[in-house]
Write an enzyme that holds these catalytic residues in place. Structure first.
Site, PDB file in Angstrom:
ATOM      1  N   TYR A  97       0.884  -0.951   0.291  1.00 54.01           N
ATOM      2  CA  TYR A  97      -0.587  -0.057  -0.140  1.00 54.01           C
ATOM      3  C   TYR A  97       0.874   1.326  -0.227  1.00 54.01           C
ATOM      4  O   TYR A  97       0.576   2.280  -0.348  1.00 54.01           O
ATOM      5  CB  TYR A  97      -0.596  -0.005   1.446  1.00 54.01           C
ATOM      6  CG  TYR A  97      -1.994  -1.179   0.804  1.00 54.01           C
ATOM      7  CD1 TYR A  97      -2.858  -0.514   0.494  1.00 54.01           C
ATOM      8  CD2 TYR A  97      -2.304  -2.259   2.135  1.00 54.01           C
ATOM      9  CE1 TYR A  97      -4.400  -1.479   0.036  1.00 54.01           C
ATOM     10  CE2 TYR A  97      -3.184  -2.923   2.368  1.00 54.01           C
ATOM     11  CZ  TYR A  97      -4.429  -2.588   1.221  1.00 54.01           C
ATOM     12  OH  TYR A  97      -5.354  -3.845   0.586  1.00 54.01           O
ATOM     13  N   TYR A 474     -11.768  -0.307  -0.585  1.00 54.53           N
ATOM     14  CA  TYR A 474     -11.668   0.227   1.249  1.00 54.53           C
ATOM     15  C   TYR A 474     -10.330   0.989   1.246  1.00 54.53           C
ATOM     16  O   TYR A 474     -10.337   1.759   2.880  1.00 54.53           O
ATOM     17  CB  TYR A 474     -11.832  -0.817   1.927  1.00 54.53           C
ATOM     18  CG  TYR A 474     -10.600  -1.987   2.345  1.00 54.53           C
ATOM     19  CD1 TYR A 474     -10.165  -2.465   1.799  1.00 54.53           C
ATOM     20  CD2 TYR A 474     -10.119  -1.206   3.462  1.00 54.53           C
ATOM     21  CE1 TYR A 474      -9.280  -3.296   2.045  1.00 54.53           C
ATOM     22  CE2 TYR A 474      -9.530  -2.601   4.196  1.00 54.53           C
ATOM     23  CZ  TYR A 474      -8.564  -2.425   3.720  1.00 54.53           C
ATOM     24  OH  TYR A 474      -7.866  -3.900   3.908  1.00 54.53           O
ATOM     25  N   ARG A 475      -9.317   0.616   0.281  1.00 58.80           N
ATOM     26  CA  ARG A 475      -8.040   1.012   0.951  1.00 58.80           C
ATOM     27  C   ARG A 475      -7.065   1.100  -0.134  1.00 58.80           C
ATOM     28  O   ARG A 475      -7.411   0.851  -1.108  1.00 58.80           O
ATOM     29  CB  ARG A 475      -7.556   0.369   2.435  1.00 58.80           C
ATOM     30  CG  ARG A 475      -6.148   0.526   2.761  1.00 58.80           C
ATOM     31  CD  ARG A 475      -5.903  -0.406   3.603  1.00 58.80           C
ATOM     32  NE  ARG A 475      -4.269  -0.256   4.558  1.00 58.80           N
ATOM     33  CZ  ARG A 475      -3.961  -1.309   5.016  1.00 58.80           C
ATOM     34  NH1 ARG A 475      -4.810  -1.668   5.244  1.00 58.80           N
ATOM     35  NH2 ARG A 475      -2.765  -0.903   5.899  1.00 58.80           N
TER      36      ARG A 475
HETATM   37  P1  ADP Z   1       1.814  -0.489   9.425  1.00 56.26           P
HETATM   38  O1  ADP Z   1       3.047  -0.966   9.543  1.00 56.26           O
HETATM   39  O2  ADP Z   1       1.034  -1.546  10.852  1.00 56.26           O
HETATM   40  O3  ADP Z   1       0.841  -0.716   8.264  1.00 56.26           O
HETATM   41  P2  ADP Z   1       1.983   1.991   9.118  1.00 56.26           P
HETATM   42  O4  ADP Z   1       2.868   2.181  10.253  1.00 56.26           O
HETATM   43  O5  ADP Z   1       2.434   1.208   8.200  1.00 56.26           O
HETATM   44  O6  ADP Z   1       1.053   0.823   9.575  1.00 56.26           O
HETATM   45  O7  ADP Z   1       0.746   3.114   8.552  1.00 56.26           O
HETATM   46  C1  ADP Z   1      -0.178   2.939   7.878  1.00 56.26           C
HETATM   47  C2  ADP Z   1      -0.847   3.894   7.578  1.00 56.26           C
HETATM   48  O8  ADP Z   1      -1.629   4.909   8.249  1.00 56.26           O
HETATM   49  C3  ADP Z   1       1.108   5.097   6.994  1.00 56.26           C
HETATM   50  O9  ADP Z   1       0.966   5.030   6.064  1.00 56.26           O
HETATM   51  C4  ADP Z   1       0.147   6.647   7.863  1.00 56.26           C
HETATM   52  O10 ADP Z   1      -0.273   6.976   6.183  1.00 56.26           O
HETATM   53  C5  ADP Z   1      -1.070   6.637   8.144  1.00 56.26           C
HETATM   54  N1  ADP Z   1      -0.416   6.539   9.713  1.00 56.26           N
HETATM   55  C6  ADP Z   1       0.607   5.350  10.394  1.00 56.26           C
HETATM   56  N2  ADP Z   1       0.750   6.307  11.465  1.00 56.26           N
HETATM   57  C7  ADP Z   1      -0.197   7.173  11.864  1.00 56.26           C
HETATM   58  C8  ADP Z   1      -0.676   8.160  12.956  1.00 56.26           C
HETATM   59  N3  ADP Z   1       0.146   7.927  14.613  1.00 56.26           N
HETATM   60  N4  ADP Z   1      -1.345   9.014  12.406  1.00 56.26           N
HETATM   61  C9  ADP Z   1      -1.473  10.005  11.437  1.00 56.26           C
HETATM   62  N5  ADP Z   1      -1.106   8.413  10.511  1.00 56.26           N
HETATM   63  C10 ADP Z   1      -1.482   7.302  10.792  1.00 56.26           C
END
Ligand code: ADP
Length: 518
Positions: A97, A474-475
């Protein structure tokens, strides 16, 4: 596309090197020089993407690692002063993603991994409060070490991802608590103007109901901080599932692709009534085959793998055309009653081969699914990336009604578009309460320019053709966020833009996220 400068691997749109220098200098003062990175070596992990676009399109100019809410507030003030954009990530594992890279070049990645405290787990109320950097593995270990009577729900790359990042991007898992945002309760958010908002009951001083009552008073705001760029979420409350005394995972294997109609219509009533309480998955042969074989072992020609080769894989690896994984949870008596209801429903449908753990012996595929449905840690899903090899993966995930006829239509449409561009249909349906997330992994070789072009075209066509028939995703990944926002129409875009302007007038937070910018 990418604006280079002498010092930085990319510059944000409209920002001069001088402005960026000033901001970086102030970040170093606030965070300490060791938490601010601008060199290519340190930025490499934030540049790595699996999308069908050049890395330069998503290259950050810098990465910063704050350690506290106060530091985030300071950073946000600096960003406003110099008009430099930041892209917050939590564990940064949004593979397929967009990974950890920003939506547009030059944004400064705000990596929140150092803020990784588990603030509390209440085993009586079955709630938790975590910071962004907490991984599922960390929370799992915390629960195991204390032998707390609760289970997690995690997405497939469970161990390395985290509950906060996954939930704010509205990810899903496979237990009865699989719709993660639904089972979240209370957020703390640093707003783009550096104010700190606690949602729901968290806004009442000294409240002890932040993690138990979601709605608070007045408009319910948590939703606007998911898949958005209106705030930086610094704490998230979540509900945990009580550890059930009995757990019975099972698989139902089906012979034909067209069986998907009957499968969904047989299972839907059981799912809606919560006889089967978890997010059931309906997995196609190729997805299930990935952990146990490689594409090249069965097919080395050009274009989509032919159905005849898929049938060979089914026979060799004892897989169905569709493989349904579901589980029963509760007391032994409840599980026994529900097992009777499920087996009778499958028997009445006169299709499908229902098997328990004992009957599939040591099938690694079953073991992996059984672990996921019990919220255990696994990284098995990454084997999908070896199916074709070459590091390209873009998830295409349209939402479907949980109705048989709908799924057949979506499957046929996706498969034919993928075939046109030479890609395999590697898919699963994750059954929610009334919807299904139809998850298709568009796998391709990033080192082959022809496949890169084809994958980009294919993904774009999937979005368009599904939208023509009224289906939205959805994403989506960072390369297609604007396009997908277009599918949801001008009024939605306008409302989002107005919210953005009101909350982030300088547009410093994650411009382009979900197609939202000033
Ligand atoms: P995971 O590692 O669980 O897949 P990520 O840290 O990559 O999650 O986060 C997924 C997406 O969500 C990021 O690309 C960002 O756009 C959004 N996101 C992540 N953390 C935050 C946060 N603390 N506040 C706002 N948006 C966030």
């Amino acid at each position: 596309m990418n604006r280079m400068s002498g010092k930085y691997i990319a510059l944000p749109k409209g920002v001069t090197e001088k402005d960026l220098d000033a901001a970086i200098g102030e970040f170093r003062r606030v965070l300490g020089p060791e938490q601010v990175f601008t060199d290519a070596g340190h930025l490499a992990p934030y540049m790595k993407i699996m999308l069908a676009v050049p890395e330069a399109q998503h290259a950050p100019s810098a990465a910063i690692c704050p350690r506290s809410v106060e530091q985030i507030q300071q950073v946000v003030k600096i960003c406003n002063k110099h008009r430099v954009p930041i892209w917050p990530i939590s564990t940064g594992r949004n593979l397929g993603y967009g990974s950890a890279a920003p939506a547009t070049p030059g944004q400064i990645v705000m990596d929140l991994r150092l803020m990784n405290r588990i603030l509390h787990v209440d085993p009586e109320l079955c709630t938790a409060l975590v910071e962004p950097g907490v991984t599922y593995q960390q929370l799992y270990d915390y629960i195991e070490q204390r032998n707390l009577p609760v289970w997690l729900s995690c997405p497939a790359p469970s161990a390395i991802a985290g509950p906060l990042g996954n939930t704010v991007d509205r990810g899903v898992g496979y237990t009865p608590y699989g719709e993660h945002f639904l089972f979240s309760c209370g957020m703390e958010v640093v707003l783009p103007n550096a104010e700190v908002l606690r949602t729901g009951m968290g806004a009442v001083s000294n409240s002890n109901t932040w993690q138990v009552f979601k709605w608070g008073y007045g408009p319910y705001l948590d939703g606007i901080f998911t898949q958005s760029n209106f705030g930086i979420v610094t704490k998230l409350g979540l509900w945990l599932m009580p550890r059930p005394p009995a757990y019975k995972p099972f698989v139902i294997r089906y012979e034909k692709e067209s069986d998907i109609v009957g499968i969904v219509d047989t299972l839907r009533p059981l799912r809606i009534a919560a006889v089967i309480p978890n997010a059931v998955v309906i997995v196609n042969t190729l997805w299930d085959a990935a952990p146990v074989t490689k594409r090249a072992d069965f097919y080395s020609g050009k274009g989509q793998i032919p159905d005849s080769a898929v049938r060979e894989i089914m026979a060799a690896k004892k897989l169905g055309a569709w493989n349904v994984y579901a589980a029963l949870y509760g007391t032994p008596e409840q599980v026994e009653v529900n097992w009777k209801i499920v087996t009778q429903a499958v028997a009445a449908s006169r299709n499908g081969d229902i098997l328990t753990a004992a009957e599939v012996n040591d099938s690694p595929v079953f073991k992996y699914r059984a672990e996921l449905m019990a919220g255990k840690m696994t990284l098995q899903e990454f084997s999908l990336y070896n199916w074709r090899g070459g590091g390209g993966s873009m998830w295409f995930s349209p939402v479907s009604q949980a109705k048989g006829s709908e799924t057949l239509q979506q499957m046929a449409l996706a498969k034919s578009i993928l075939e046109k561009h030479g890609f395999d249909y590697v898919a699963e349906f994750i059954v929610g309460w009334r919807d299904m997330h139809h998850i298709i992994d568009l796998l391709f070789d990033r080192s082959d320019p022809a496949q890169m072009t084809a994958a980009h075209r294919c993904y774009s066509e999937l979005i368009d053709e599904f939208a023509k028939r009224g289906y939205g995703v959805y994403r989506t990944n960072t390369a297609f966020m604007d396009k997908v926002a277009g599918i949801y129409g001008p009024v939605m875009r306008d409302v989002n833009r107005k919210l953005k302007k009101a909350l982030d007038p300088n547009g410093i937070l994650a411009p382009g996220k979900s197609g939202i910018a000033i």
